[in-house]
Design an enzyme around this catalytic site. Structure first.
Site, mmCIF file in Angstrom:
data_model
loop_
_atom_site.group_PDB
_atom_site.id
_atom_site.type_symbol
_atom_site.label_atom_id
_atom_site.label_comp_id
_atom_site.label_asym_id
_atom_site.label_seq_id
_atom_site.Cartn_x
_atom_site.Cartn_y
_atom_site.Cartn_z
ATOM 1 N N CYS A 136 40.524 64.712 -19.475
ATOM 2 C CA CYS A 136 41.424 64.305 -20.558
ATOM 3 C C CYS A 136 41.341 65.296 -21.722
ATOM 4 O O CYS A 136 42.367 65.745 -22.236
ATOM 5 C CB CYS A 136 41.065 62.886 -21.017
ATOM 6 S SG CYS A 136 42.206 62.215 -22.225
ATOM 7 N N CYS A 137 40.112 65.655 -22.125
ATOM 8 C CA CYS A 137 39.962 66.649 -23.201
ATOM 9 C C CYS A 137 40.588 67.982 -22.783
ATOM 10 O O CYS A 137 41.150 68.691 -23.626
ATOM 11 C CB CYS A 137 38.487 66.858 -23.544
ATOM 12 S SG CYS A 137 37.740 65.540 -24.527
ATOM 13 N N CYS A 177 39.731 61.587 -31.472
ATOM 14 C CA CYS A 177 40.713 60.634 -30.952
ATOM 15 C C CYS A 177 40.220 59.200 -31.179
ATOM 16 O O CYS A 177 39.014 58.922 -31.112
ATOM 17 C CB CYS A 177 40.913 60.872 -29.462
ATOM 18 S SG CYS A 177 41.750 62.432 -29.091
ATOM 19 N N CYS A 217 37.908 57.380 -28.666
ATOM 20 C CA CYS A 217 36.654 58.090 -28.372
ATOM 21 C C CYS A 217 35.801 58.332 -29.612
ATOM 22 O O CYS A 217 34.863 59.129 -29.589
ATOM 23 C CB CYS A 217 36.964 59.435 -27.715
ATOM 24 S SG CYS A 217 37.881 59.276 -26.176
ATOM 25 N N CYS A 268 33.816 68.655 -26.920
ATOM 26 C CA CYS A 268 34.946 68.352 -26.043
ATOM 27 C C CYS A 268 35.399 69.549 -25.233
ATOM 28 O O CYS A 268 36.312 69.434 -24.421
ATOM 29 C CB CYS A 268 36.115 67.838 -26.872
ATOM 30 S SG CYS A 268 36.650 69.012 -28.116
HETATM 31 S S1 SF4 Z 1 38.668 62.743 -27.209
HETATM 32 FE FE1 SF4 Z 1 39.118 61.093 -25.722
HETATM 33 S S2 SF4 Z 1 41.353 60.679 -25.826
HETATM 34 FE FE2 SF4 Z 1 40.900 62.606 -26.928
HETATM 35 S S3 SF4 Z 1 41.322 64.177 -25.452
HETATM 36 FE FE3 SF4 Z 1 39.109 63.760 -25.293
HETATM 37 S S4 SF4 Z 1 38.857 62.111 -23.755
HETATM 38 FE FE4 SF4 Z 1 41.052 62.257 -24.295
#
Ligand code: SF4
Length: 249
Positions: free
Chosen positions: A119-120, A203, A206, A230
């Site tokens: 996701c990151c 985010c 998170c 991240c």
């Molecule tokens: S912080 Fe969480 S929602 Fe944001 S990009 Fe990374 S995993 Fe995805």
């Protein structure tokens, strides 16, 4: 100029001087990546006060992952209105997001470290790489005392994870108190979440508040053990010369 000379060039300079130097050296070939944390608001305020002197301004970019806090969007709007500096909002590739969510669902990051990194990657790392294409330097709000992972952050270092461009951290040696002092003295708007126990804001799903005195990044991906990064800031190669510094813009 190699990395050692570049480090010497910026050694002992104030954060403002460091930004003035970056603007002179790179102009719009440098990008300031802001996530609208307090450190980034300090840098934005400083940038707004640097005369352009006929040159081009350092670009200001920000990643909109699609999962930010409303408070962050509110600050983004306020900063845009207050400073009048163009802020490039960079979005993820929609096809990549659709594939990611189709595979793991909207909250896949809670299921495994692998999913969280995916996701990151889609929402942060890939868009940043795209935004830095053609850049010769990027400016970030990292400070050494934010976490153990950041304790070696240099004022300037070649960033091998982005093709050896320069990564510049004007606030590397600042403390949180230094940041807050600048904010107060210069009436810099900051994210309302800082006052609610969020020293580090990413985010919404998170990031959570942390108790006073806790590791400032312990509220990020709190369900995971270990490193709290991240993928935007991988360990830098301080002191290694991999990129000649342009002598003029
Ligand atoms: S912080 Fe969480 S929602 Fe944001 S990009 Fe990374 S995993 Fe995805």
């Amino acid at each position: 100029m190699d990395a050692v000379e570049a480090a010497r060039e910026l050694s002992g300079r104030s954060a403002e001087d460091c930004l003035r130097w970056t603007q002179r050296q790179f102009g719009s070939k440098a990008a300031f990546a802001s996530s609208f944390g307090a450190e980034d608001m300090v840098i934005l305020d400083m940038l707004s006060k640097i005369p352009l002197e006929g040159g081009a301004r350092i670009r200001v970019i920000s990643l909109d992952t699609g999962r930010l806090f409303q408070e962050t969007y509110d600050l983004m709007q306020e900063a845009r209105d207050k400073y009048g500096i163009p802020i490039e909002i960079i979005f993820p590739d929609h096809a990549e997001v659709e594939q990611l969510v189709a595979r793991g669902g909207p909250n896949l990051f809670y299921d495994s470290v692998e999913n969280r990194k995916a996701c990151c990657g889609v929402r942060k790392v890939h868009p940043l790489n795209r935004a830095l294409t053609g850049a010769e330097a990027w400016v970030v709000g990292l400070r050494r005392d934010q976490s153990a992972e950041r304790s070696e952050v240099s004022r300037i270092a070649p960033d091998d994870s982005h093709g050896g461009i320069w990564k510049i951290s004007p606030l590397a040696d600042w403390t949180w108190d230094d940041v807050m002092r600048y904010v107060r003295e210069n009436h810099v708007p900051i994210n309302r979440l800082h006052a609610k126990g969020f020293p580090s804001i990413g985010c919404a799903p998170c990031t959570r508040a942390v108790p006073p005195g806790a590791d400032p990044r312990s509220g990020r991906w709190w369900w995971e053990l270990g490193a709290k990064e991240c993928g935007l800031h991988v360990h830098e190669t301080a002191g290694v010369a991999t990129n000649p510094l342009p002598t003029s813009k």
